[in-house]
Design an enzyme around this catalytic site. Structure first.
Site, short mmCIF file in Angstrom:
data_model
loop_
_atom_site.label_atom_id
_atom_site.label_comp_id
_atom_site.label_asym_id
_atom_site.label_seq_id
_atom_site.Cartn_x
_atom_site.Cartn_y
_atom_site.Cartn_z
CG ASN A 7 44.58 39.26 56.91
OD1 ASN A 7 45.52 39.86 56.40
ND2 ASN A 7 43.88 38.36 56.24
CE LYS A 14 39.31 40.07 54.61
NZ LYS A 14 39.78 39.02 53.72
NE ARG A 91 47.26 36.05 55.07
CZ ARG A 91 46.78 36.41 53.89
NH1 ARG A 91 45.91 37.41 53.81
NH2 ARG A 91 47.15 35.80 52.81
CG HIS A 180 46.59 31.29 49.71
ND1 HIS A 180 46.45 31.19 48.34
CD2 HIS A 180 46.11 32.51 50.05
CE1 HIS A 180 45.92 32.30 47.87
NE2 HIS A 180 45.70 33.12 48.89
CG ASN A 211 39.01 38.24 45.69
OD1 ASN A 211 38.23 38.10 44.76
ND2 ASN A 211 38.66 38.78 46.84
N GLY A 212 42.74 35.69 45.42
CA GLY A 212 44.01 35.06 45.06
C GLY A 212 43.76 33.56 45.14
NE ARG A 241 47.52 38.66 43.28
CZ ARG A 241 47.37 38.06 44.46
NH1 ARG A 241 47.58 36.77 44.58
NH2 ARG A 241 47.03 38.74 45.51
NE ARG A 285 30.02 36.28 44.53
CZ ARG A 285 30.23 36.77 45.73
NH1 ARG A 285 29.43 36.47 46.71
NH2 ARG A 285 31.24 37.60 45.95
N GLY A 331 36.51 31.33 48.96
CA GLY A 331 35.26 31.80 48.34
C GLY A 331 34.74 30.96 47.17
CB VAL A 332 36.10 30.19 43.79
CG1 VAL A 332 35.67 29.38 42.59
CG2 VAL A 332 36.20 31.67 43.43
N GLY A 333 36.05 27.97 45.97
CA GLY A 333 36.10 26.53 46.27
C GLY A 333 34.99 26.09 47.21
CD GLU A 334 35.24 28.42 52.18
OE1 GLU A 334 34.32 29.18 52.54
OE2 GLU A 334 36.42 28.55 52.59
CD GLU A 385 43.48 31.94 55.11
OE1 GLU A 385 42.35 32.40 54.82
OE2 GLU A 385 44.51 32.24 54.49
P1 ADP Z 1 39.89 36.56 49.61
O1 ADP Z 1 40.97 35.98 48.79
O2 ADP Z 1 39.69 38.02 49.40
O3 ADP Z 1 39.90 36.12 51.06
P2 ADP Z 1 37.51 34.89 49.39
O4 ADP Z 1 38.09 33.59 49.84
O5 ADP Z 1 36.51 35.55 50.26
O6 ADP Z 1 38.61 35.93 48.96
O7 ADP Z 1 36.87 34.63 47.96
C1 ADP Z 1 36.28 35.69 47.27
C2 ADP Z 1 35.79 35.19 45.94
O8 ADP Z 1 34.90 34.08 46.14
C3 ADP Z 1 34.95 36.23 45.23
O9 ADP Z 1 35.75 36.97 44.35
C4 ADP Z 1 33.97 35.41 44.45
O10 ADP Z 1 34.48 35.30 43.14
C5 ADP Z 1 34.01 34.03 45.04
N1 ADP Z 1 32.70 33.53 45.44
C6 ADP Z 1 32.02 33.77 46.58
N2 ADP Z 1 30.81 33.13 46.54
C7 ADP Z 1 30.74 32.48 45.37
C8 ADP Z 1 29.78 31.67 44.72
N3 ADP Z 1 28.62 31.37 45.30
N4 ADP Z 1 30.05 31.18 43.50
C9 ADP Z 1 31.24 31.48 42.90
N5 ADP Z 1 32.18 32.23 43.45
C10 ADP Z 1 31.95 32.74 44.66
#
Ligand code: ADP
Length: 403
Positions: A7, A14, A91, A180, A211-212, A241, A285, A331-334, A385
């Site tokens: 990627n 990555k 990707r 995505h 991030n996106g 964004r 975070r 990141g945020v959703g998980e 992914e």
């Molecule tokens: P990318 O789009 O770069 O692949 P990720 O899916 O890794 O991004 O998500 C990154 C984002 O996830 C970070 O900017 C952060 O805001 C968020 N994140 C990671 N851990 C947590 C957490 N425990 N609580 C809230 N947000 C988190």
């Protein structure tokens, strides 16, 4: 069969190496700060500790060379010879209208991906660079392109045509493409498996919040609508964004502040979203932390983020004529129980109801987090992914082998 998944971004690559006979990840890592001073390689073999190395990495070709050498190295490696890499899956962000599924890369395909730079100037150039670097470093090894846009290719025209002169679509391909896709595909299918129901009988909203961020309406296994559009700028509020915005706003600001096209692009892509509103950070975070400490702009950014998600979930339930499940990923959703809770609050009228304890517990793991009797299931599912890219690559390479 071992497959290397790549990627490539503007200054990062990555990678992950899979043994596809067992669908097992052998090693993964990232090269960052390519072309800058102090490039960093982080590498994690599946059975050993992560290592971090820094050095000078001039370009993507040097970076891929570095990845191969670390995969082969005595201390940190997982293979003994380059020939153990049987194929590479890339990707690729934008597949335009031509690429509706993954494809073996030949000169014609590469030239078409390059042509798409016209409509994806921020993404496809790096993907092309990644492909060329692998062609050079691993000559003769099949390379497959897996597109972020492909899963959305069955959206109906009413979802993908914008309210501007139709000739703009005809002449320039201006339409909603969505991104995505690999993630929305993976988590919607995992959700169906976890719920024990066939995907073609489910109406699922998938929220990819990294991030996106983007959200998709997946009806009977098909993405019928999604929030990102012609570019990944549209839709949800993201780290930096803006997401949805009155299209007159950038025009007005450009006039008032005498911004160039590039400056306006940077404003909307890099200085907006959570970062722009809070002035604190683009990282959720930090936003939650600052909001908890009473920072009103961070609090506002968090409210806007979740409110917009909620609105999209409601509108996609309407678009699909019902809703069976909502999935949170990336990141945020998980990881963020706060965002999941704030998003679901107020959706009880639809049948959404979280189990508080399970929502708290779901940090980076696959779980159903709705209450047992809730009409609509809510799930947290770590996305994968890379695995989808490796699977698609294997399927294509297997087919060539059969010919
Ligand atoms: P990318 O789009 O770069 O692949 P990720 O899916 O890794 O991004 O998500 C990154 C984002 O996830 C970070 O900017 C952060 O805001 C968020 N994140 C990671 N851990 C947590 C957490 N425990 N609580 C809230 N947000 C988190």
């Amino acid at each position: 069969m071992n497959i290397l998944v790549v990627n490539a971004g503007s200054s990062s690559i990555k990678y992950q190496l899979f043994n596809m006979d067992e669908e097992k990840s052998l090693a993964k890592g990232m090269v960052s700060r390519i072309g800058m001073s102090g490039a960093i390689v982080t590498h994690k073999p599946f059975d050993r500790k992560e290592v971090k190395v820094s050095g000078e990495i001039l370009d993507h070709i040097v970076a891929i060379g570095y990845v191969i050498s670390i995969l082969l190295s005595t201390n940190h490696g997982v293979i003994k010879d380059k020939s153990e890499i049987n194929a590479v899956g890339h990707r690729v962000v934008h597949g335009g209208e031509r690429f509706t599924q993954s494809i073996l890369i030949d000169a014609d395909v590469l030239s078409e991906i390059r042509n798409l730079i016209d409509i994806a100037p921020l993404h496809n150039p790096h993907n092309v660079r990644g492909i060329q670097a692998c062609q050079k470093t691993l000559p003769g090894i099949p390379q497959v392109a897996v597109f972020d846009t492909a899963f959305h290719h069955q959206m109906p025209p009413m979802a993908y045509i914008y309210g501007i002169p139709y000739v703009m679509y005809k002449d320039y391909g201006i339409r909603r493409y969505g991104f995505h896709g690999t993630s929305h595909y993976y988590v919607s299918h995992r959700a169906a498996e976890m719920l024990g129901k066939p995907i073609d009988k489910l109406k699922i909203v998938t929220c990819h919040l990294g991030n996106g961020a983007s959200i998709a309406a997946v009806k009977d296994g098909v993405s019928i609508d999604t929030s990102m559009g012609f570019t990944p700028l549209e839709g949800l509020l993201m780290g930096t964004r803006s997401g949805d915005i009155d299209p007159a706003i950038p025009l007005w600001i450009m006039g008032r502040e005498e911004l160039s096209l590039n400056e306006a692009n940077t404003l909307l892509n890099k200085h907006s979203g959570l970062m722009g509103i809070s002035g604190v950070s683009s990282d959720m975070r930090d936003i939650i932390d600052a909001s908890g400490k009473g920072n009103t702009n961070a609090n506002l950014a968090l409210d806007i983020y979740c409110y917009r998600l909620k609105k999209y979930i409601g509108s996609y339930a309407a678009a699909m004529g019902g809703l069976d499940a909502v999935v949170f990923t990336a990141g945020v959703g998980e990881n963020s129980s706060v965002v999941r809770q704030m998003t679901c609050d107020g959706l009880e009228f639809l049948g959404v109801e979280l189990n508080q304890a399970k929502n708290q517990e779901a940090i980076g793991k696959e779980m159903i987090i709705s209450s047992d009797n809730a009409k609509i299931k809510v799930l947290a599912i770590p996305t994968n992914e890379e695995l989808v890219i490796a699977r698609d690559t294997k399927e294509i390479v297997d087919k060539i082998g059969q010919k």
